[in-house]
Design a protein around this motif. Structure first.
Motif, PDB file in Angstrom:
ATOM      1  N   ILE A 182      82.310   8.672  68.058  1.00 64.75           N
ATOM      2  CA  ILE A 182      81.917   8.902  66.784  1.00 64.75           C
ATOM      3  C   ILE A 182      81.131   7.590  66.435  1.00 64.75           C
ATOM      4  O   ILE A 182      80.193   7.712  65.541  1.00 64.75           O
ATOM      5  CB  ILE A 182      82.947   9.392  66.151  1.00 64.75           C
ATOM      6  CG1 ILE A 182      83.372  10.804  66.441  1.00 64.75           C
ATOM      7  CG2 ILE A 182      82.490   9.306  64.551  1.00 64.75           C
ATOM      8  CD1 ILE A 182      84.822  11.489  65.715  1.00 64.75           C
ATOM      9  N   ALA A 183      81.805   6.460  66.642  1.00 63.72           N
ATOM     10  CA  ALA A 183      81.315   5.147  66.143  1.00 63.72           C
ATOM     11  C   ALA A 183      79.764   5.023  66.249  1.00 63.72           C
ATOM     12  O   ALA A 183      78.769   4.663  65.573  1.00 63.72           O
ATOM     13  CB  ALA A 183      82.100   3.863  66.305  1.00 63.72           C
ATOM     14  N   PRO A 223      81.568  17.438  59.727  1.00 63.08           N
ATOM     15  CA  PRO A 223      82.419  17.453  60.909  1.00 63.08           C
ATOM     16  C   PRO A 223      82.136  16.511  61.954  1.00 63.08           C
ATOM     17  O   PRO A 223      81.137  15.856  62.008  1.00 63.08           O
ATOM     18  CB  PRO A 223      81.685  18.925  61.713  1.00 63.08           C
ATOM     19  CG  PRO A 223      81.327  19.490  60.401  1.00 63.08           C
ATOM     20  CD  PRO A 223      80.901  18.434  59.454  1.00 63.08           C
ATOM     21  N   ALA A 224      83.089  16.338  62.941  1.00 59.13           N
ATOM     22  CA  ALA A 224      83.124  15.206  63.975  1.00 59.13           C
ATOM     23  C   ALA A 224      82.053  15.572  64.754  1.00 59.13           C
ATOM     24  O   ALA A 224      81.789  16.578  65.333  1.00 59.13           O
ATOM     25  CB  ALA A 224      84.398  15.018  64.637  1.00 59.13           C
ATOM     26  N   PRO A 225      80.953  14.676  64.948  1.00 60.98           N
ATOM     27  CA  PRO A 225      79.823  15.162  66.022  1.00 60.98           C
ATOM     28  C   PRO A 225      80.037  15.123  67.514  1.00 60.98           C
ATOM     29  O   PRO A 225      79.396  15.605  68.130  1.00 60.98           O
ATOM     30  CB  PRO A 225      78.830  13.845  65.634  1.00 60.98           C
ATOM     31  CG  PRO A 225      79.665  12.661  65.009  1.00 60.98           C
ATOM     32  CD  PRO A 225      80.844  13.270  64.545  1.00 60.98           C
ATOM     33  N   SER A 280      87.059  15.813  61.397  1.00 58.02           N
ATOM     34  CA  SER A 280      86.104  15.413  60.308  1.00 58.02           C
ATOM     35  C   SER A 280      85.818  13.943  60.159  1.00 58.02           C
ATOM     36  O   SER A 280      86.858  13.199  60.332  1.00 58.02           O
ATOM     37  CB  SER A 280      85.898  16.127  59.047  1.00 58.02           C
ATOM     38  OG  SER A 280      87.202  15.928  58.359  1.00 58.02           O
ATOM     39  N   VAL A 281      84.774  13.627  59.732  1.00 57.29           N
ATOM     40  CA  VAL A 281      84.629  11.991  59.346  1.00 57.29           C
ATOM     41  C   VAL A 281      83.682  12.045  57.841  1.00 57.29           C
ATOM     42  O   VAL A 281      83.020  13.043  57.617  1.00 57.29           O
ATOM     43  CB  VAL A 281      83.677  11.347  60.496  1.00 57.29           C
ATOM     44  CG1 VAL A 281      84.355  11.498  61.733  1.00 57.29           C
ATOM     45  CG2 VAL A 281      82.264  12.005  60.282  1.00 57.29           C
ATOM     46  N   ARG A 282      84.029  10.982  57.287  1.00 56.76           N
ATOM     47  CA  ARG A 282      83.555  10.636  56.114  1.00 56.76           C
ATOM     48  C   ARG A 282      82.586   9.231  56.080  1.00 56.76           C
ATOM     49  O   ARG A 282      83.217   8.292  56.177  1.00 56.76           O
ATOM     50  CB  ARG A 282      84.452  10.476  54.912  1.00 56.76           C
ATOM     51  CG  ARG A 282      84.002  10.187  53.449  1.00 56.76           C
ATOM     52  CD  ARG A 282      85.067  10.249  52.548  1.00 56.76           C
ATOM     53  NE  ARG A 282      86.006  11.368  52.539  1.00 56.76           N
ATOM     54  CZ  ARG A 282      85.415  12.700  51.745  1.00 56.76           C
ATOM     55  NH1 ARG A 282      84.587  12.676  50.827  1.00 56.76           N
ATOM     56  NH2 ARG A 282      86.276  13.744  51.717  1.00 56.76           N
ATOM     57  N   LEU A 300      89.040  11.287  60.112  1.00 56.81           N
ATOM     58  CA  LEU A 300      89.089  10.335  61.056  1.00 56.81           C
ATOM     59  C   LEU A 300      88.669   8.760  60.208  1.00 56.81           C
ATOM     60  O   LEU A 300      87.647   9.029  59.719  1.00 56.81           O
ATOM     61  CB  LEU A 300      88.522  10.242  62.530  1.00 56.81           C
ATOM     62  CG  LEU A 300      88.951  11.640  63.206  1.00 56.81           C
ATOM     63  CD1 LEU A 300      87.962  11.497  64.348  1.00 56.81           C
ATOM     64  CD2 LEU A 300      90.276  11.745  63.568  1.00 56.81           C
ATOM     65  N   SER A 301      89.139   7.715  60.711  1.00 59.11           N
ATOM     66  CA  SER A 301      88.811   6.586  60.315  1.00 59.11           C
ATOM     67  C   SER A 301      88.660   5.780  61.515  1.00 59.11           C
ATOM     68  O   SER A 301      88.887   6.143  62.709  1.00 59.11           O
ATOM     69  CB  SER A 301      89.851   5.943  59.228  1.00 59.11           C
ATOM     70  OG  SER A 301      91.180   5.554  59.735  1.00 59.11           O
ATOM     71  N   ASP A 302      88.430   4.341  61.371  1.00 56.99           N
ATOM     72  CA  ASP A 302      88.425   3.341  62.506  1.00 56.99           C
ATOM     73  C   ASP A 302      89.727   2.989  63.076  1.00 56.99           C
ATOM     74  O   ASP A 302      89.920   2.370  63.840  1.00 56.99           O
ATOM     75  CB  ASP A 302      87.636   2.129  62.420  1.00 56.99           C
ATOM     76  CG  ASP A 302      88.001   1.187  61.332  1.00 56.99           C
ATOM     77  OD1 ASP A 302      89.185   1.443  60.684  1.00 56.99           O
ATOM     78  OD2 ASP A 302      87.468   0.208  61.137  1.00 56.99           O
TER      79      ASP A 302
END
Length: 266
Positions: free
Chosen positions: A136-137, A128-130, A258-260, A203-205
């Motif tokens: 996030i980055a 999950p996205a924090p 979410s993020v990977r 999500l990505s950058d």
């Protein structure tokens, strides 16, 4: 062999013993432990699949180098069932400006191209996205991690396959693109659980892209069976959802994404 010298093609040329040696050395440099090194069949040839664990989180090796990404609808022939299903969607007003399936894919998928991507460790599961997207980055950097680039995510998903989906050009139109079971829930060629649930949205950058699902928008909206599966296509970028994520409303809906995480090795 140094990590910088490892490419997808060179990785495929190694025998299993050499792959195990490299995996052990690379894991040690990441303060991680090797869980598995196995060989699977992929694109008609063997491919070694490596998983490590670091601070309780599993990562898979994604060898990079010069790789081919994107999807060319002109080189693809839809099945009669896919064409018929899209025609029904079009009749219901869900063509989104396209007059045929090929035009819709051109608008929704990234174009064919050759790019350079690094070799990385990528999280086997998304998390999950924090916090809201803009923070996030920094949150990941505090853990020694980062967001994947959009091209990195696409390469990690397709692993060199040029098909519409990571498993092939077809999807089971009589099944839902979410929930348990089905080919979409099997690990991909690199051992990632990726592009498996249309309710996902990674999500990505790249602020213009969302990957691996559309948060269930197409399914809940009744767009049609094929359009419900399309967000799982490897090259799908979902620009409309990306605009929402990074717009004013996204600040209040960040928990839906979410993020990977990616671990970059020296």
């Amino acid at each position: 062999m140094m990590l910088a010298d490892l490419t997808f093609e060179r990785w495929r040329s190694l025998d299993l013993d050499a792959a195990r040696r490299f995996a052990g050395e690379a894991a040690a440099r990441a303060d991680a432990r090797v869980l598995t090194v196995e060989t699977v069949e992929h694109l008609g040839a063997p491919l070694h699949r490596v998983r490590i664990v670091r601070e309780g989180r599993e990562f898979a090796l994604v060898p990079g180098g010069r790789v081919r990404l994107g999807f060319d609808p002109g080189a693809w022939s839809p099945t009669p069932a896919q064409e018929a299903d899209f025609a029904e969607s079009l009749a219901e007003g869900y063509g989104f400006g396209a007059q045929d399936l090929s035009a819709h894919l051109v608008a929704q998928l990234s174009p064919p191209r050759t790019v350079e991507v690094p070799t990385v460790w990528m999280a086997v599961e998304a998390e999950p996205a924090p916090e809201p997207a803009d923070g996030i980055a920094s949150s990941l950097a505090a853990r020694g991690l980062r967001l994947p680039a959009a091209d990195e995510w696409e390469h990690a998903c397709g692993a060199g396959a040029r098909t519409l989906f990571r498993w092939g050009d077809e999807c089971p139109l009589d099944e839902a693109p979410y929930g348990a079971g089905g080919i979409r829930n099997e690990p991909n060629a690199f051992g990632l659980r990726i592009a498996h649930d249309s309710y996902s949205a990674e999500l990505s950058d790249d602020r213009g892209a969302v990957h691996g699902g559309d948060g269930g928008t197409a399914v809940c909206g009744g767009y049609g069976n094929l359009l419900g599966w399309l967000p799982l296509a490897t090259a799908h970028r979902n620009a409309d959802m990306a605009e929402f994520v990074y717009g004013p409303d996204g600040e209040y809906a960040w928990e839906s994404f979410s993020v990977r995480p990616v671990l970059t090795l020296p």
